[in-house]
Design an enzyme around this catalytic site. Sequence first.
Site, PDB file in Angstrom:
ATOM      1  N   CYS A   1     -47.971 -12.114 -12.393  1.00  0.00           N
ATOM      2  CA  CYS A   1     -48.047 -11.564 -13.743  1.00  0.00           C
ATOM      3  C   CYS A   1     -49.395 -10.879 -13.963  1.00  0.00           C
ATOM      4  O   CYS A   1     -50.413 -11.548 -14.123  1.00  0.00           O
ATOM      5  CB  CYS A   1     -47.835 -12.684 -14.763  1.00  0.00           C
TER       6      CYS A   1
ATOM      7  N   CYS B   1     -51.056 -11.592 -17.365  1.00  0.00           N
ATOM      8  CA  CYS B   1     -51.629 -12.937 -17.486  1.00  0.00           C
ATOM      9  C   CYS B   1     -52.931 -13.042 -16.678  1.00  0.00           C
ATOM     10  O   CYS B   1     -53.898 -13.646 -17.123  1.00  0.00           O
ATOM     11  CB  CYS B   1     -50.667 -14.002 -16.966  1.00  0.00           C
ATOM     12  N   ASP B   2     -52.956 -12.491 -15.473  1.00  0.00           N
ATOM     13  CA  ASP B   2     -54.055 -12.759 -14.538  1.00  0.00           C
ATOM     14  C   ASP B   2     -54.924 -11.551 -14.216  1.00  0.00           C
ATOM     15  O   ASP B   2     -55.932 -11.682 -13.511  1.00  0.00           O
ATOM     16  CB  ASP B   2     -53.490 -13.307 -13.212  1.00  0.00           C
TER      17      ASP B   2
END
Length: 318
Positions: free
Chosen positions: A137, A140-141
């Site tokens: 993701c 997200c990261d």
Amino acid sequence: MTDLNVRDVIIVGSGPAGLSAAIYATRAGLRPLVISSSAAGGQIATTDLVDNYPGIEDITGAELGQRLWDHAEHLGAEFEFDQVVSIDRREGGSLFEVVCEGGSLRARSVIYAAGASPRKAGFAGENRFGGRGVSYCATCDGMFYRGKEVFVVGGGNTACEEALYLAKVASSVTLVVRKDHLRAMRSLRDAVLSSPMIKVRYLTRIEGVEGESLIERVVLASVDALGVPTREELSFAPGGVGVFVSVGQVPQSAPVCRLAELDDQGYVVTRPDMSVATPGLFCAGDVRATPLRQAITAASDGAIAATSAARYVGVLGD
Ligand SMILES: Cc1cc2nc3c(=O)[nH]c(=O)nc-3n(C[C@H](O)[C@H](O)[C@H](O)COP(=O)(O)OP(=O)(O)OC[C@H]3O[C@@H](n4cnc5c(N)ncnc54)[C@H](O)[C@@H]3O)c2cc1C
């Protein structure tokens, strides 16, 4: 006598399908309980920008998910965080038992909208470096890779979206594509191919990632112009590189596999009203066999499933 411990409908999942089902179920006069293992939005919450949800030109995925959740909550839906392990028939088939890690609940009908989760690419070191260099993701990261080099594995829509997102934070992005072309829709393809930050490597796969506690080497296997296999080992400072895998999805259909027909990829086969072989069970969104998996189609499925469930429990006429 009415058993107050039995819900009219339990909805599994808080992605667009589950939350839309919750909205339509409350409007039909039900008080749905939504059980979910994640916060608002499911997969859509993992994307940076959604620009194809009708009526909303630009919105972050997290905000769209939160708005759907708030809407359902405002109308009276209740929520519980838990992981559903299995769903079984009880009381001669008139009730469902929804078995969660935290306990069991009973309901007259169930809307199963557990979506899908990322498929693994299968290279050496993928599991070992999960969360320590390998991610599924970008939204997200991605921030952990500011100014670093990243690889994105895949050639479809999501891989291109991930590459474009990472091009805003990483020092360079290499899109590793197994085929000799991108499968993404034209607008995404054009954006990727015209980005000075993104290099596309066709006919290439990641053979493995190596290192001590963080990734220090990425091994690429490809085929050159003459069809000869080549192998490249690229070295990085520990933690100086990220690999984002974007090679498709695995449907989360295991809890209903005994109650519904699955296709050869594990997606639930539904009728147009989202019903399956077991009366009272409805499946909606990315978990079902459908030609398009998007927030809008998941929300549409959820609306149909909730209306069908309301008819099944008798609060709506035909
Ligand atoms: C990176 C990315 C970008 C995307 N971009 C777009 C876009 O721009 N526009 C668009 O329309 N679509 C986009 N999509 C697709 C879209 O997000 C999905 O089609 C949509 O979220 C599917 O909704 P769903 O409710 O069916 O499932 P999901 O969103 O997958 O939600 C499933 C829910 O079920 C829960 N769950 C799963 N298993 C269990 C269990 N056993 N017990 C309890 N809860 C469980 C999950 O926690 C989650 O809340 C994107 C997807 C990704 C991954």
